[in-house]
Design an enzyme around this catalytic site. Structure first.
Site, PDB file in Angstrom:
ATOM      1  N   THR B 146       0.879  -1.181   0.000  1.00 24.28           N
ATOM      2  CA  THR B 146       0.000   0.000   0.000  1.00 24.28           C
ATOM      3  C   THR B 146       0.917   1.232   0.000  1.00 24.28           C
ATOM      4  O   THR B 146       1.374   1.638  -1.054  1.00 24.28           O
ATOM      5  CB  THR B 146      -0.959   0.003   1.208  1.00 24.28           C
ATOM      6  OG1 THR B 146      -0.205  -0.150   2.409  1.00 24.28           O
ATOM      7  CG2 THR B 146      -1.978  -1.106   1.086  1.00 24.28           C
ATOM      8  N   LYS B 168       3.508  -6.952   4.115  1.00 25.58           N
ATOM      9  CA  LYS B 168       3.285  -5.557   3.768  1.00 25.58           C
ATOM     10  C   LYS B 168       2.947  -4.816   5.058  1.00 25.58           C
ATOM     11  O   LYS B 168       2.457  -5.411   6.018  1.00 25.58           O
ATOM     12  CB  LYS B 168       2.168  -5.380   2.739  1.00 25.58           C
ATOM     13  CG  LYS B 168       0.766  -5.702   3.183  1.00 25.58           C
ATOM     14  CD  LYS B 168       0.009  -4.706   4.015  1.00 25.58           C
ATOM     15  CE  LYS B 168       0.102  -3.291   3.492  1.00 25.58           C
ATOM     16  NZ  LYS B 168      -0.665  -2.358   4.403  1.00 25.58           N
ATOM     17  N   THR B 179       0.150  -3.535  12.034  1.00 30.09           N
ATOM     18  CA  THR B 179      -0.702  -3.480  10.841  1.00 30.09           C
ATOM     19  C   THR B 179      -0.012  -4.040   9.659  1.00 30.09           C
ATOM     20  O   THR B 179       0.917  -3.456   9.131  1.00 30.09           O
ATOM     21  CB  THR B 179      -1.007  -2.056  10.436  1.00 30.09           C
ATOM     22  OG1 THR B 179      -1.734  -1.494  11.452  1.00 30.09           O
ATOM     23  CG2 THR B 179      -1.823  -2.027   9.164  1.00 30.09           C
ATOM     24  N   GLU B 259       6.127   4.605   7.490  1.00 32.49           N
ATOM     25  CA  GLU B 259       5.755   5.872   6.843  1.00 32.49           C
ATOM     26  C   GLU B 259       6.497   7.074   7.428  1.00 32.49           C
ATOM     27  O   GLU B 259       6.374   7.376   8.608  1.00 32.49           O
ATOM     28  CB  GLU B 259       4.258   6.116   7.009  1.00 32.49           C
ATOM     29  CG  GLU B 259       3.407   5.254   6.099  1.00 32.49           C
ATOM     30  CD  GLU B 259       1.936   5.376   6.403  1.00 32.49           C
ATOM     31  OE1 GLU B 259       1.573   5.985   7.416  1.00 32.49           O
ATOM     32  OE2 GLU B 259       1.141   4.853   5.591  1.00 32.49           O
ATOM     33  N   ASN B 378       0.116  11.097   6.310  1.00 28.01           N
ATOM     34  CA  ASN B 378      -1.142  10.653   6.898  1.00 28.01           C
ATOM     35  C   ASN B 378      -2.192  11.749   7.009  1.00 28.01           C
ATOM     36  O   ASN B 378      -3.255  11.526   7.585  1.00 28.01           O
ATOM     37  CB  ASN B 378      -0.878  10.018   8.254  1.00 28.01           C
ATOM     38  CG  ASN B 378      -0.210   8.673   8.087  1.00 28.01           C
ATOM     39  OD1 ASN B 378      -0.790   7.763   7.517  1.00 28.01           O
ATOM     40  ND2 ASN B 378       1.030   8.575   8.529  1.00 28.01           N
ATOM     41  N   SER B 383      -5.922   7.149   3.823  1.00 28.82           N
ATOM     42  CA  SER B 383      -5.227   5.881   3.608  1.00 28.82           C
ATOM     43  C   SER B 383      -5.630   4.927   4.705  1.00 28.82           C
ATOM     44  O   SER B 383      -6.295   5.295   5.647  1.00 28.82           O
ATOM     45  CB  SER B 383      -3.716   6.090   3.592  1.00 28.82           C
ATOM     46  OG  SER B 383      -3.278   6.555   4.848  1.00 28.82           O
TER      47      SER B 383
END
Lengths: 383, 383
Positions: B146, B168, B179, B259, B378, B383
């Site tokens: 993603t 992922k 996650t 991220e 974010n 997302s």
């Protein structure tokens, strides 16, 4: 008017040279009586700063003649020397006021792990004492600022008596208590036990539900001093409500001035099975970094609300959860609700309602968005 | 080599059109046998996505013939229709493979609260099935990305048998599980109960201790499939260690690709009274936004470590705490230790050691710094 709005109090705020910037950094609040009842609530962090350990002892006697507060250094994690410095500060205040040191509460705020410059602080106490005034409340409020952009004061005046106060706090704002120093004063005739009851009731639903960044400080202190100078003894309910109102107002001012924030987020949890459930869910939502980023981006990302609710132990069924953002029920029965395009997030205040559909209790937690400015402010230098 | 490193597995990864970008978004992993033992671990978030609810049922039989995974949509908070879509996806895979739907696990990742485009997903299953190959592991790993910037795979080969896998995950990374979607495969001959034991032991000390941003997802899934094609039955300890090694490697890859992160932070808690205490303290440190900002700013702000420790219930005395950052004991006995100027924080990996001086247990939690890039990533889009 701050802490000197109530009769029987004087205050001062000066620049003692603790801060390298030369900004005001030392405040003194004195209860001139006739009574000196007091109550206090302190951080629940187990790593407590020296002034917290000292002031907890002071409050055991439920008598406070003066509060000395400094910004520019938290005096936390400073070992026995740090505690000696706090003690010496209280002794100095006691000496210049002609009172006992055990009646002097001490509050410090600033960087953790650095000893205070006592060669500047102790002379500063003398300077502050010389400037004590019934109009000194605002200067005191200014002297306790750290990363605060504005000083915070609040006053409620009732029939012949007053509750006033000042607060500082901008970062490390989380419950139990939020990171902050607060001094409240009243001229009402109220015994210490009643002050304590009213203060604990007020902080439980105000400061304890302000959670800007989930980080709990080592120095949080809220003090309530009563001089009795108004010679009026209010009904408990009315007094408690005045204390709550001042705490609520100061808490709101803390949120509005939180470091780097661009949004103030009201997280209201309704229809919970218990108030504890409502608080747990509210806090989980308020601490979700992804949601706080989404709010910053004015994105009504309700999936992040549900994923935050799902991490709690509160009573709820996933397929009965409802979420509204700024009045639009974007999530109904755990799934897609009204069109998220209808949500208007242009304004600073954002209102999230999480309906647990599990009872009739509720609670509101206030938080802020997570911004690049917050990251910058807390990474660019030690604070 | 990913999920096809072990014998007895084929895989494919294609662009089915679920993502508007046209990037790969559908992966299929098939166990060609002879055995089809399996184990799974799922998110502990109580708001579970439809594919999690489905796959939990699939795993009850401890037999998995295939796993179908999509990016581009989490199929979470999508109500009965979302569950029907997951079911239909499994049925489609079963149909093209000639197996039963109850042997098909489903994993989804992407935005919460949006229904999947089944008109694209179902034809995509046929396309993917037509491309199944013993060399398809890497394509499958690419199709589940993603916000991941790189695809993540890992392989451990032992004497005649192999454990491989893909993962992922980049945001919403927090424990129980982090996650992510992970599919592990092995060609060893291992019964489902043993797979389950090895998988739970591995995730407990690897993925469960990866906590990039404290946010727990609705879709976390880790599956371990065993084909038995190697016709070797390893010793339990050796097998469990291989599974742990692959999980650990994939977990590290998740942290390194988190991220917006610029630092990977290893939080090692030592001399705790219990492992639970060590994990609680490690997690509290890892989730402290102020500390994460400080690390981003290469500021060895140990006061924020102590204030995070102080919020826990772990056994410790504040004046016995020690903290090292990158090998320098900046905090000793709860106060100032070695010169913080000695701490070199120029490199991506930062190592914090928190010594509780309360026992002999330890645990390590991995996290990241908090950056303006995280906020941007974010907040700029859903997302």
């Amino acid at each position: 008017m701050s802490v000197t709005a109530a009769k029987g109090f004087t205050a001062a705020g000066i620049a003692a040279g603790i801060k390298e910037s030369g900004n005001p950094d030392l405040a003194l609040v004195v209860n001139t009586g006739p009574r000196r009842a007091a109550a206090g609530v302190f951080t629940s962090n187990r790593v407590k700063a020296a002034p917290v350990l000292w002031s907890e002892q002071v409050l055991k006697s439920a008598q406070v003649s003066a509060v000395v507060l400094n910004s520019g250094g938290a005096n936390a994690c400073t070992g026995p020397k740090g505690f000696q410095d706090t003690h010496a500060t209280a002794e100095k205040v006691a000496e210049v006021l002609g009172r006992g040191a055990i009646e002097v509460a001490v509050c410090s705020t600033g960087l953790i792990g650095v000893l205070l410059p006592m060669d500047k602080l102790l002379p500063g106490v003398e300077t502050a004492a010389a400037q004590l005034s019934e109009h000194g409340g605002e200067k005191a409020a200014i002297a306790i600022k750290t990363t605060d952009t504005v000083h915070k004061t609040s006053v409620v005046t009732k029939d012949g008596w007053t509750v006033g106060g000042m607060a500082k706090g901008a970062g490390m704002l989380a419950p139990g208590l939020a990171t902050m120093l607060v001094v409240l004063t009243t001229d009402a005739v109220v015994e210490s036990e009643v002050l304590d009851e009213a203060l604990r009731a007020a902080t439980r639903t105000t400061f304890d539900r302000v959670d800007s960044d989930g980080c709990m400080s080592t120095n949080d202190t809220v003090l309530l001093l009563a001089s009795g100078a108004a010679e009026v003894t209010p009904e408990y309910e009315e007094f408690a409500e005045a204390v709550r109102a001042v705490c609520d107002d100061l808490g709101q001012q803390l949120i509005r001035d939180a470091e780097g924030a661009s949004k103030d987020i009201k997280v209201e949890v309704v229809n919970a099975a218990s108030e504890d459930d409502a608080v747990e869910v509210g806090r989980s939502i308020a601490r979700n970094n992804l949601l706080k980023c989404a709010i910053h981006g004015e994105d009504p990302n309700w999936g992040r609300v549900l994923s935050a609710i799902g991490t709690t132990k509160a009573a709820f069924e996933p397929d009965r959860l409802n979420v509204a953002i700024n009045g639009v029920w974007v999530c109904k029965n755990g799934g897609v609700g009204e069109d998220r395009e209808k949500v208007d997030m242009r304004y600073r205040e954002v209102h999230i309602v999480a309906d647990l559909a599990a009872g009739s209790e509720s609670a509101t937690i206030w938080t802020n968005d997570l911004t690049a400015d917050y990251v910058h402010e807390n990474s660019a230098y030690s604070s």
